[in-house]
Design a protein around this motif. Sequence first.
Motif, PDB file in Angstrom:
ATOM      1  N   TYR A   1     -13.253   7.663   8.348  1.00  0.00           N
ATOM      2  CA  TYR A   1     -12.737   8.326   7.146  1.00  0.00           C
ATOM      3  C   TYR A   1     -11.295   8.781   7.362  1.00  0.00           C
ATOM      4  O   TYR A   1     -10.418   8.562   6.519  1.00  0.00           O
ATOM      5  N   SER A   2     -11.020   9.397   8.556  1.00  0.00           N
ATOM      6  CA  SER A   2      -9.667   9.910   8.756  1.00  0.00           C
ATOM      7  C   SER A   2      -8.677   8.764   8.933  1.00  0.00           C
ATOM      8  O   SER A   2      -7.532   8.845   8.480  1.00  0.00           O
ATOM      9  N   GLN A   3      -9.139   7.643   9.555  1.00  0.00           N
ATOM     10  CA  GLN A   3      -8.247   6.480   9.670  1.00  0.00           C
ATOM     11  C   GLN A   3      -7.855   5.959   8.283  1.00  0.00           C
ATOM     12  O   GLN A   3      -6.683   5.748   7.971  1.00  0.00           O
ATOM     13  N   LEU A   4      -8.884   5.779   7.454  1.00  0.00           N
ATOM     14  CA  LEU A   4      -8.628   5.249   6.108  1.00  0.00           C
ATOM     15  C   LEU A   4      -7.743   6.192   5.314  1.00  0.00           C
ATOM     16  O   LEU A   4      -6.866   5.779   4.560  1.00  0.00           O
ATOM     17  N   LYS A   5      -7.985   7.492   5.533  1.00  0.00           N
ATOM     18  CA  LYS A   5      -7.235   8.471   4.767  1.00  0.00           C
ATOM     19  C   LYS A   5      -5.758   8.425   5.151  1.00  0.00           C
ATOM     20  O   LYS A   5      -4.868   8.520   4.291  1.00  0.00           O
ATOM     21  N   ASN A   6      -5.485   8.211   6.434  1.00  0.00           N
ATOM     22  CA  ASN A   6      -4.092   8.130   6.869  1.00  0.00           C
ATOM     23  C   ASN A   6      -3.415   6.877   6.335  1.00  0.00           C
ATOM     24  O   ASN A   6      -2.239   6.892   6.001  1.00  0.00           O
ATOM     25  N   ALA A   7      -4.200   5.776   6.266  1.00  0.00           N
ATOM     26  CA  ALA A   7      -3.610   4.511   5.828  1.00  0.00           C
ATOM     27  C   ALA A   7      -3.408   4.479   4.317  1.00  0.00           C
ATOM     28  O   ALA A   7      -2.519   3.795   3.823  1.00  0.00           O
ATOM     29  N   GLY A   8      -4.228   5.219   3.576  1.00  0.00           N
ATOM     30  CA  GLY A   8      -4.218   5.113   2.123  1.00  0.00           C
ATOM     31  C   GLY A   8      -3.142   5.959   1.468  1.00  0.00           C
ATOM     32  O   GLY A   8      -2.322   6.595   2.111  1.00  0.00           O
ATOM     33  N   LYS A   9      -3.160   5.925   0.140  1.00  0.00           N
ATOM     34  CA  LYS A   9      -2.206   6.714  -0.623  1.00  0.00           C
ATOM     35  C   LYS A   9      -2.954   7.829  -1.340  1.00  0.00           C
ATOM     36  O   LYS A   9      -4.105   7.648  -1.727  1.00  0.00           O
ATOM     37  N   PRO A  10      -2.307   8.956  -1.568  1.00  0.00           N
ATOM     38  CA  PRO A  10      -3.008  10.066  -2.228  1.00  0.00           C
ATOM     39  C   PRO A  10      -3.359   9.730  -3.687  1.00  0.00           C
ATOM     40  O   PRO A  10      -2.667   8.929  -4.319  1.00  0.00           O
ATOM     41  N   PHE A  11      -4.431  10.339  -4.179  1.00  0.00           N
ATOM     42  CA  PHE A  11      -4.893  10.093  -5.552  1.00  0.00           C
ATOM     43  C   PHE A  11      -3.791  10.433  -6.556  1.00  0.00           C
ATOM     44  O   PHE A  11      -3.530   9.676  -7.496  1.00  0.00           O
TER      45      PHE A  11
ATOM     46  N   PRO B   1       0.253  11.046  -6.859  1.00  0.00           N
ATOM     47  CA  PRO B   1       0.347  10.497  -8.219  1.00  0.00           C
ATOM     48  C   PRO B   1      -0.077   9.029  -8.336  1.00  0.00           C
ATOM     49  O   PRO B   1      -0.080   8.518  -9.439  1.00  0.00           O
ATOM     50  N   TYR B   2      -0.477   8.344  -7.225  1.00  0.00           N
ATOM     51  CA  TYR B   2      -0.620   6.884  -7.303  1.00  0.00           C
ATOM     52  C   TYR B   2      -1.710   6.446  -8.273  1.00  0.00           C
ATOM     53  O   TYR B   2      -1.458   5.738  -9.255  1.00  0.00           O
ATOM     54  N   ALA B   3      -2.968   6.861  -7.999  1.00  0.00           N
ATOM     55  CA  ALA B   3      -4.076   6.396  -8.835  1.00  0.00           C
ATOM     56  C   ALA B   3      -3.935   6.935 -10.253  1.00  0.00           C
ATOM     57  O   ALA B   3      -4.229   6.241 -11.228  1.00  0.00           O
ATOM     58  N   VAL B   4      -3.455   8.183 -10.361  1.00  0.00           N
ATOM     59  CA  VAL B   4      -3.316   8.790 -11.691  1.00  0.00           C
ATOM     60  C   VAL B   4      -2.326   7.977 -12.537  1.00  0.00           C
ATOM     61  O   VAL B   4      -2.575   7.708 -13.717  1.00  0.00           O
ATOM     62  N   THR B   5      -1.225   7.548 -11.931  1.00  0.00           N
ATOM     63  CA  THR B   5      -0.236   6.762 -12.675  1.00  0.00           C
ATOM     64  C   THR B   5      -0.848   5.447 -13.157  1.00  0.00           C
ATOM     65  O   THR B   5      -0.696   5.065 -14.322  1.00  0.00           O
ATOM     66  N   LYS B   6      -1.569   4.763 -12.215  1.00  0.00           N
ATOM     67  CA  LYS B   6      -2.171   3.479 -12.597  1.00  0.00           C
ATOM     68  C   LYS B   6      -3.179   3.661 -13.737  1.00  0.00           C
ATOM     69  O   LYS B   6      -3.148   2.936 -14.734  1.00  0.00           O
ATOM     70  N   ASP B   7      -4.093   4.643 -13.570  1.00  0.00           N
ATOM     71  CA  ASP B   7      -5.106   4.874 -14.609  1.00  0.00           C
ATOM     72  C   ASP B   7      -4.453   5.237 -15.930  1.00  0.00           C
ATOM     73  O   ASP B   7      -4.850   4.761 -17.002  1.00  0.00           O
ATOM     74  N   GLY B   8      -3.420   6.084 -15.853  1.00  0.00           N
ATOM     75  CA  GLY B   8      -2.737   6.507 -17.069  1.00  0.00           C
ATOM     76  C   GLY B   8      -2.104   5.318 -17.774  1.00  0.00           C
ATOM     77  O   GLY B   8      -2.218   5.171 -19.003  1.00  0.00           O
TER      78      GLY B   8
END
Length: 246
Positions: free
Chosen positions: A13-23, A25-32
């Motif tokens: 989980y912590s590995q993936l979390k470091n590699a990923g992008k925060p919700f 503004p990234y996901a919010v922008t895409k969903d919006g």
Amino acid sequence: MNAQEKEQYLREYSQLKNAGKPFFPYAVTKDGAMAAITLFVIIAMAILFGAELGPKADPTTTTYSPRPEWYFFFLFELLRVIKPPSLVLMATLGIPTICLILLLLLPFYDRSPERHPLKRPIAMIGAVATVVAMAYLSIIGALGGPPSEIEIPVAAAYEDGAAVTAASGCLGCHRIGENGNTLGPNLTAIGDRLGRDAIARTLINPTSPMPSYQSLQEENPEQFEALVDFIASLKEEAAEGGQDTQ
Ligand code: HEC
């Protein structure tokens, strides 16, 4: 989940979390952006093509048979299957609400770490049973008639009258057999209490709120006579054969 599995899970989980992008503004922008595009397409289609409306509502119609949209057929069928008026609210509001609440609470009572469908027999059986039950109710709901239909057995001689009765909306206020409403007296065995002439008089000159059927008699005397014949034929012994309860 044992301690070792838990440790492994937390590490991944912590590995993936470091590699990923925060919700945000990234996901919010895409969903919006996607939501805005969808909204725009719907507005554009509404402007360009419009929405089809059925024929204008006719408050004087007596032959209208109410049918829900296809995705409500399962509820419609539930309403037809559950006859006692005291249970109708439970069936149409209660059961779906209970199911929704169970679904919302799912993460709280289902704490199993397993995700493979074969290792989750209870959840899988529950889900499949729900889908099958809704599909089954939807199909019979789609094929069945309206709840205002006469469902008691009708002798061939009175079939026309039964059809006129169903089309005249009597079941909107009266019960015949197990169908209909309780605003007016139950007509299941009305022939025992009222003669043919009394029934015809009631139809032509009823007590409010029952509407007068004088116009039917004037415009369609044959239908009116068939209707009266059918209502007069509703007697106790005829009703018994068709009713297995009460
Ligand atoms: C808007 C509701 C409504 C509709 C629609 C309606 N009725 Fe009625 N009907 C009533 C009510 C209420 C009474 C009781 C009136 C009274 O208290 O005298 C009644 C009374 C009757 C009676 C006398 C019953 C008795 O026990 O004396 C008959 C027969 C009857 N209706 C037949 C019919 C038939 C047949 C139809 C369809 C063609 C029909 N009604 C449509 C509301 C309705």
